[in-house]
Write a protein that holds these residues in place. Structure first.
Motif, PDB file in Angstrom:
ATOM      1  N   ARG A  66       2.110  10.141 -11.499  1.00  0.00           N
ATOM      2  CA  ARG A  66       3.077   9.102 -11.854  1.00  0.00           C
ATOM      3  C   ARG A  66       2.650   7.752 -11.296  1.00  0.00           C
ATOM      4  O   ARG A  66       2.734   6.741 -11.977  1.00  0.00           O
ATOM      5  N   SER A  67       2.175   7.711 -10.039  1.00  0.00           N
ATOM      6  CA  SER A  67       1.795   6.425  -9.476  1.00  0.00           C
ATOM      7  C   SER A  67       0.570   5.861 -10.191  1.00  0.00           C
ATOM      8  O   SER A  67       0.460   4.657 -10.376  1.00  0.00           O
ATOM      9  N   ILE A  68      -0.349   6.707 -10.638  1.00  0.00           N
ATOM     10  CA  ILE A  68      -1.516   6.229 -11.376  1.00  0.00           C
ATOM     11  C   ILE A  68      -1.090   5.720 -12.743  1.00  0.00           C
ATOM     12  O   ILE A  68      -1.539   4.670 -13.194  1.00  0.00           O
ATOM     13  N   ILE A  69      -0.187   6.430 -13.404  1.00  0.00           N
ATOM     14  CA  ILE A  69       0.308   5.986 -14.709  1.00  0.00           C
ATOM     15  C   ILE A  69       1.026   4.649 -14.569  1.00  0.00           C
ATOM     16  O   ILE A  69       0.802   3.725 -15.349  1.00  0.00           O
ATOM     17  N   ASP A  70       1.899   4.519 -13.557  1.00  0.00           N
ATOM     18  CA  ASP A  70       2.611   3.263 -13.356  1.00  0.00           C
ATOM     19  C   ASP A  70       1.654   2.127 -13.035  1.00  0.00           C
ATOM     20  O   ASP A  70       1.879   0.988 -13.422  1.00  0.00           O
ATOM     21  N   PHE A  71       0.581   2.443 -12.321  1.00  0.00           N
ATOM     22  CA  PHE A  71      -0.375   1.412 -11.941  1.00  0.00           C
ATOM     23  C   PHE A  71      -1.055   0.825 -13.174  1.00  0.00           C
ATOM     24  O   PHE A  71      -1.248  -0.372 -13.278  1.00  0.00           O
ATOM     25  N   PHE A  72      -1.412   1.670 -14.132  1.00  0.00           N
ATOM     26  CA  PHE A  72      -2.146   1.186 -15.300  1.00  0.00           C
ATOM     27  C   PHE A  72      -1.236   0.802 -16.466  1.00  0.00           C
ATOM     28  O   PHE A  72      -1.522  -0.133 -17.191  1.00  0.00           O
ATOM     29  N   GLU A  73      -0.136   1.520 -16.683  1.00  0.00           N
ATOM     30  CA  GLU A  73       0.715   1.232 -17.826  1.00  0.00           C
ATOM     31  C   GLU A  73       1.724   0.127 -17.559  1.00  0.00           C
ATOM     32  O   GLU A  73       2.052  -0.642 -18.447  1.00  0.00           O
ATOM     33  N   TYR A  74       2.239   0.071 -16.353  1.00  0.00           N
ATOM     34  CA  TYR A  74       3.286  -0.896 -16.039  1.00  0.00           C
ATOM     35  C   TYR A  74       2.841  -1.770 -14.870  1.00  0.00           C
ATOM     36  O   TYR A  74       3.342  -1.623 -13.768  1.00  0.00           O
TER      37      TYR A  74
ATOM     38  N   THR B 253       0.832  -1.206   0.000  1.00  0.00           N
ATOM     39  CA  THR B 253       0.000   0.000   0.000  1.00  0.00           C
ATOM     40  C   THR B 253       0.865   1.254   0.000  1.00  0.00           C
ATOM     41  O   THR B 253       0.577   2.213  -0.715  1.00  0.00           O
ATOM     42  N   ARG B 254       1.936   1.249   0.777  1.00  0.00           N
ATOM     43  CA  ARG B 254       2.840   2.401   0.809  1.00  0.00           C
ATOM     44  C   ARG B 254       3.506   2.611  -0.551  1.00  0.00           C
ATOM     45  O   ARG B 254       3.759   3.746  -0.963  1.00  0.00           O
ATOM     46  N   SER B 255       3.763   1.530  -1.273  1.00  0.00           N
ATOM     47  CA  SER B 255       4.467   1.648  -2.549  1.00  0.00           C
ATOM     48  C   SER B 255       3.615   2.289  -3.640  1.00  0.00           C
ATOM     49  O   SER B 255       4.139   2.629  -4.690  1.00  0.00           O
ATOM     50  N   LEU B 256       2.328   2.447  -3.418  1.00  0.00           N
ATOM     51  CA  LEU B 256       1.481   3.106  -4.419  1.00  0.00           C
ATOM     52  C   LEU B 256       1.815   4.584  -4.548  1.00  0.00           C
ATOM     53  O   LEU B 256       1.685   5.153  -5.621  1.00  0.00           O
ATOM     54  N   GLY B 257       2.222   5.223  -3.446  1.00  0.00           N
ATOM     55  CA  GLY B 257       2.501   6.655  -3.491  1.00  0.00           C
ATOM     56  C   GLY B 257       3.893   7.057  -3.061  1.00  0.00           C
ATOM     57  O   GLY B 257       4.235   8.233  -3.092  1.00  0.00           O
ATOM     58  N   ASN B 258       4.690   6.086  -2.641  1.00  0.00           N
ATOM     59  CA  ASN B 258       6.042   6.387  -2.155  1.00  0.00           C
ATOM     60  C   ASN B 258       7.052   5.461  -2.807  1.00  0.00           C
ATOM     61  O   ASN B 258       6.736   4.337  -3.172  1.00  0.00           O
TER      62      ASN B 258
ATOM     63  N   PRO C 206       6.755  -8.518  -7.708  1.00  0.00           N
ATOM     64  CA  PRO C 206       5.557  -7.765  -7.365  1.00  0.00           C
ATOM     65  C   PRO C 206       5.061  -8.160  -5.968  1.00  0.00           C
ATOM     66  O   PRO C 206       5.188  -9.312  -5.554  1.00  0.00           O
ATOM     67  N   TYR C 207       4.521  -7.189  -5.250  1.00  0.00           N
ATOM     68  CA  TYR C 207       4.078  -7.447  -3.882  1.00  0.00           C
ATOM     69  C   TYR C 207       2.979  -8.494  -3.804  1.00  0.00           C
ATOM     70  O   TYR C 207       2.915  -9.259  -2.852  1.00  0.00           O
TER      71      TYR C 207
ATOM     72  N   GLY D 176       8.498   0.441  -4.594  1.00  0.00           N
ATOM     73  CA  GLY D 176       7.698   1.477  -5.228  1.00  0.00           C
ATOM     74  C   GLY D 176       6.940   0.932  -6.411  1.00  0.00           C
ATOM     75  O   GLY D 176       7.344  -0.066  -7.016  1.00  0.00           O
ATOM     76  N   CYS D 177       5.830   1.559  -6.737  1.00  0.00           N
ATOM     77  CA  CYS D 177       5.002   1.165  -7.885  1.00  0.00           C
ATOM     78  C   CYS D 177       4.586  -0.295  -7.800  1.00  0.00           C
ATOM     79  O   CYS D 177       4.628  -1.029  -8.785  1.00  0.00           O
TER      80      CYS D 177
END
Length: 150
Positions: free
Chosen positions: A91-99, A28-33, A119-120, A51-52
């Motif tokens: 950036r975190s939203i882009i990484d979530f959907f693109e990568y 959960t922390r890696s979504l924004g940090n 991956p977590y 992260g991500c």
């Protein structure tokens, strides 16, 4: 309640559930940090990056990694160092959907450093399933041993 935790399976189930909760909190922390942990040794350096939605390990001599803050990893004295960074919300939203963090990767970079990316979800889900099995399975009943056994 005490007899519920009398067997080794239940104790191990609680331990794996605690580990799953810790990894879920890191996920959960890696979504924004972005967290960078440096372990500098005499011959080999180890970097752990969270992260991500991924956990990445890199081991080798010298690193020239650049992360979102556009700062290179500094050369430091021996020891353990932690450097947290905030990811921009976009950036975190882009990484979530693109990568999406969907696979485990192991590779060697151009400098010869060994790297692994995990991956977590691939840590949290098996730990949760294992703890559920250990906590919810019925304990085996001991069969009595006959006394006149030779």
């Amino acid at each position: 309640m005490r007899e519920f935790f009398s067997g080794w399976k239940r104790k191990l189930g609680v331990l794996t559930l605690l580990m799953a909760c810790l990894f879920a909190a890191a996920w959960t922390r890696s979504l924004g940090n972005l967290d960078l942990i440096y372990l500098n040794g005499k011959k080999t350096n180890l970097i752990v990056v969270s992260g991500c939605q991924k956990l990445q390990f890199a081991a080798g001599g010298r690193f020239s990694l650049v992360y979102p803050s556009s700062q290179e990893i500094p050369n430091r004295q021996y020891g353990v160092y932690w450097q947290p960074e905030k990811l921009l919300p976009s950036r975190s939203i882009i990484d979530f959907f693109e990568y999406p963090a969907s696979e485990i990767k192991m590779y060697t970079d151009e400098n010869g450093n060994e790297e692994a990316m995990i991956p977590y979800w691939s840590i949290v889900l098996p730990l949760t399933a294992l703890s559920a099995y250990l906590l919810l399975s019925k304990p085996r009943v001991r069969t009595p041993v006959p006394e006149n056994r030779v």
